[in-house]
Motif scaffolding. Structure first.
Motif, PDB file in Angstrom:
ATOM      1  N   ASN A 149       0.869  -1.197   0.100  1.00  0.00           N
ATOM      2  CA  ASN A 149       0.023  -0.020   0.003  1.00  0.00           C
ATOM      3  C   ASN A 149       0.977   1.021   0.010  1.00  0.00           C
ATOM      4  O   ASN A 149       0.268   2.433   0.112  1.00  0.00           O
ATOM      5  N   GLU A 150       2.259   1.341  -0.266  1.00  0.00           N
ATOM      6  CA  GLU A 150       3.137   2.391  -0.132  1.00  0.00           C
ATOM      7  C   GLU A 150       2.831   2.862  -1.707  1.00  0.00           C
ATOM      8  O   GLU A 150       3.130   2.020  -2.635  1.00  0.00           O
ATOM      9  N   TRP A 151       2.543   4.176  -1.820  1.00  0.00           N
ATOM     10  CA  TRP A 151       2.584   4.771  -3.168  1.00  0.00           C
ATOM     11  C   TRP A 151       3.899   5.473  -3.654  1.00  0.00           C
ATOM     12  O   TRP A 151       3.942   5.494  -4.902  1.00  0.00           O
ATOM     13  N   THR A 152       4.911   5.447  -2.956  1.00  0.00           N
ATOM     14  CA  THR A 152       6.113   5.589  -3.432  1.00  0.00           C
ATOM     15  C   THR A 152       6.950   4.212  -3.823  1.00  0.00           C
ATOM     16  O   THR A 152       6.405   3.194  -3.423  1.00  0.00           O
TER      17      THR A 152
ATOM     18  N   SER B 189      10.411  -5.665   2.659  1.00  0.00           N
ATOM     19  CA  SER B 189       9.582  -5.426   3.966  1.00  0.00           C
ATOM     20  C   SER B 189       8.560  -4.506   3.767  1.00  0.00           C
ATOM     21  O   SER B 189       7.617  -4.505   4.721  1.00  0.00           O
ATOM     22  N   ASP B 190       8.601  -3.816   2.661  1.00  0.00           N
ATOM     23  CA  ASP B 190       7.448  -2.845   2.656  1.00  0.00           C
ATOM     24  C   ASP B 190       6.135  -3.283   1.697  1.00  0.00           C
ATOM     25  O   ASP B 190       5.261  -2.592   1.400  1.00  0.00           O
ATOM     26  N   TYR B 191       6.472  -4.547   1.464  1.00  0.00           N
ATOM     27  CA  TYR B 191       5.010  -5.379   0.914  1.00  0.00           C
ATOM     28  C   TYR B 191       4.566  -6.213   1.970  1.00  0.00           C
ATOM     29  O   TYR B 191       5.170  -6.881   2.675  1.00  0.00           O
ATOM     30  N   ASP B 192       3.215  -6.137   2.000  1.00  0.00           N
ATOM     31  CA  ASP B 192       2.322  -6.562   3.192  1.00  0.00           C
ATOM     32  C   ASP B 192       2.029  -7.979   2.690  1.00  0.00           C
ATOM     33  O   ASP B 192       1.789  -8.853   3.995  1.00  0.00           O
ATOM     34  N   TYR B 193       1.589  -8.304   1.489  1.00  0.00           N
ATOM     35  CA  TYR B 193       1.019  -9.916   1.256  1.00  0.00           C
ATOM     36  C   TYR B 193       2.084 -10.380   0.249  1.00  0.00           C
ATOM     37  O   TYR B 193       2.374  -9.678  -0.706  1.00  0.00           O
ATOM     38  N   TRP B 194       2.132 -11.749   0.581  1.00  0.00           N
ATOM     39  CA  TRP B 194       3.052 -12.555  -0.514  1.00  0.00           C
ATOM     40  C   TRP B 194       2.029 -13.512  -0.942  1.00  0.00           C
ATOM     41  O   TRP B 194       1.466 -14.278  -0.457  1.00  0.00           O
TER      42      TRP B 194
END
Length: 124
Positions: free
Chosen positions: A100-103, A109-114
């Motif tokens: 949900n990071e727009w940058t 680690s900035d990715y929530d689901y895999w």
């Protein structure tokens, strides 16, 4: 939560092509962008490509730029990774991930689901 399921991996000769798919379900509205990562045996997971759902803005690792293409089909909540001119060093388990990071971020680690990953093996 967001559920991700990859498919499309396999065994291919050097110079060949594959298309990976990643189907997203669940709370997909919470996802701003999708990324592909890969992990080769004995190596750390590395960023491959990223695409935003809304604008389709893409970003690639230098190692795959010009050979791989990321795309998305918003109607199907599916992201694709086209792998062309494959090399033996592209052999790895490929994972898709949601953020949900727009940058633009290449940090896993900035990715929530895999997803569970799909194996790509390139023979020489």
């Amino acid at each position: 939560q967001v559920q991700l399921v990859e498919s499309g991996g396999g065994l291919v000769q050097a110079g060949g092509s594959l298309r990976l798919s990643c189907a997203a379900s669940g709370r997909t509205f919470s996802s701003y962008a999708m990324g592909w990562f890969r992990q080769a045996p004995g190596k750390e997971r590395e960023f491959v490509a990223r695409i935003s759902w809304s604008r389709g803005k893409t970003y690639y690792a230098d190692s795959v730029k010009g050979r791989f293409t990321i795309s998305r089909d918003n109607a199907k909540n599916t992201v694709y990774l086209e792998l062309n001119s494959l090399k033996p060093e592209d052999t790895a388990v490929y994972y898709c991930a949601s953020t949900n990071e727009w940058t633009v971020t290449t940090t896993d680690s900035d990715y929530d689901y895999w997803g569970q990953g799909t194996q790509v093996t390139v023979s020489s």
